[in-house]
Design a protein around this motif. Sequence first.
Motif, PDB file in Angstrom:
ATOM      1  N   THR A  81     -34.431 -30.670   0.708  1.00  0.00           N
ATOM      2  CA  THR A  81     -33.146 -30.190   1.194  1.00  0.00           C
ATOM      3  C   THR A  81     -33.279 -29.744   2.649  1.00  0.00           C
ATOM      4  O   THR A  81     -34.323 -29.941   3.285  1.00  0.00           O
TER       5      THR A  81
ATOM      6  N   TYR B 167     -31.682 -20.153  -2.760  1.00  0.00           N
ATOM      7  CA  TYR B 167     -31.251 -18.817  -2.332  1.00  0.00           C
ATOM      8  C   TYR B 167     -30.126 -18.305  -3.228  1.00  0.00           C
ATOM      9  O   TYR B 167     -29.424 -19.090  -3.878  1.00  0.00           O
TER      10      TYR B 167
ATOM     11  N   LYS C 218     -27.483 -17.037  -2.131  1.00  0.00           N
ATOM     12  CA  LYS C 218     -26.253 -17.468  -1.468  1.00  0.00           C
ATOM     13  C   LYS C 218     -26.636 -18.328  -0.276  1.00  0.00           C
ATOM     14  O   LYS C 218     -27.816 -18.396   0.094  1.00  0.00           O
ATOM     15  N   ASP C 219     -25.677 -18.949   0.316  1.00  0.00           N
ATOM     16  CA  ASP C 219     -25.927 -19.904   1.394  1.00  0.00           C
ATOM     17  C   ASP C 219     -26.629 -19.218   2.568  1.00  0.00           C
ATOM     18  O   ASP C 219     -26.034 -18.372   3.245  1.00  0.00           O
TER      19      ASP C 219
ATOM     20  N   LYS D  36     -24.886 -19.380   6.057  1.00  0.00           N
ATOM     21  CA  LYS D  36     -23.720 -18.526   6.280  1.00  0.00           C
ATOM     22  C   LYS D  36     -24.019 -17.042   6.137  1.00  0.00           C
ATOM     23  O   LYS D  36     -23.280 -16.198   6.665  1.00  0.00           O
ATOM     24  N   HIS D  37     -25.101 -16.702   5.421  1.00  0.00           N
ATOM     25  CA  HIS D  37     -25.398 -15.294   5.134  1.00  0.00           C
ATOM     26  C   HIS D  37     -26.828 -14.950   5.558  1.00  0.00           C
ATOM     27  O   HIS D  37     -27.784 -15.477   4.988  1.00  0.00           O
TER      28      HIS D  37
ATOM     29  N   ALA E  18     -29.253 -13.557   2.821  1.00  0.00           N
ATOM     30  CA  ALA E  18     -29.558 -14.383   1.649  1.00  0.00           C
ATOM     31  C   ALA E  18     -31.038 -14.264   1.296  1.00  0.00           C
ATOM     32  O   ALA E  18     -31.909 -14.217   2.178  1.00  0.00           O
TER      33      ALA E  18
END
Length: 243
Positions: free
Chosen positions: A167, A173, A175-176, A179-180, A183
Amino acid sequence: MPDTAPSETAFKRVLLKISGEALMGDQGYGLHPPTVERIAKEVKSVHDLGVEICMVIGGGNIFRGLQGSAQGMERTTADYMGMLATVMNALAVQSALEKTGVYCRVITAIRMDEVAEPYIRRRAVRHLEKKRVCIFAAGTGNPYFTTDTAATLRANEMACEAIFKGTKVDGVYDKDPVKHEDAKRFETVTYDEVLAKHLGVMDASAIALARDNNLPIIVFSLDEPGGFRAILDGTGTYTKVHS
């Protein structure tokens, strides 16, 4: 000559699953030759360890069935078009691998004898035993099944010891991480947690098939140079999905 003996690696036979989008580099569509060549070199570095390698490549850089369906195309037709896209990607990776001196075979679930071999399990196993990379294309040959599910199916049929899911991030994680900033990466996570928390490792059918056959999934960054080989050497950063 291999850099080290096969017995020194963490795994003897693995399946590498990558998305079609991984082949398009910074482009928004299609194949990016330098990116394809870089991935081929990553695969060669692991092949040089004596590890037997299968591959499954998605087709999202060329065509995505669900998007076609959403735009009014009949789903079955859209999925078959997506399968053909995976064949195109497999041929591109085959060409790049052979330029590095790695022998490989593209094996398709849909017969196209002038282009690639049909899928015959015992023949594919023999290719692996002869240290050829097997690139499985055209999914399972059936609509409504993703390349994630095809990868898990082929990994089980080939008796692979793990699926390596390449990936853009170095694991799973909560969360993304793009974006965070807060995470958190999991070192390990169970199949049931992936399903319950919708962590997006693979689709639910693929996760369930891996769980039912106790097949671990290693999620790592394909963008990190040497990341694939580092894990086979027993180091590297990744998340392991297991029971």
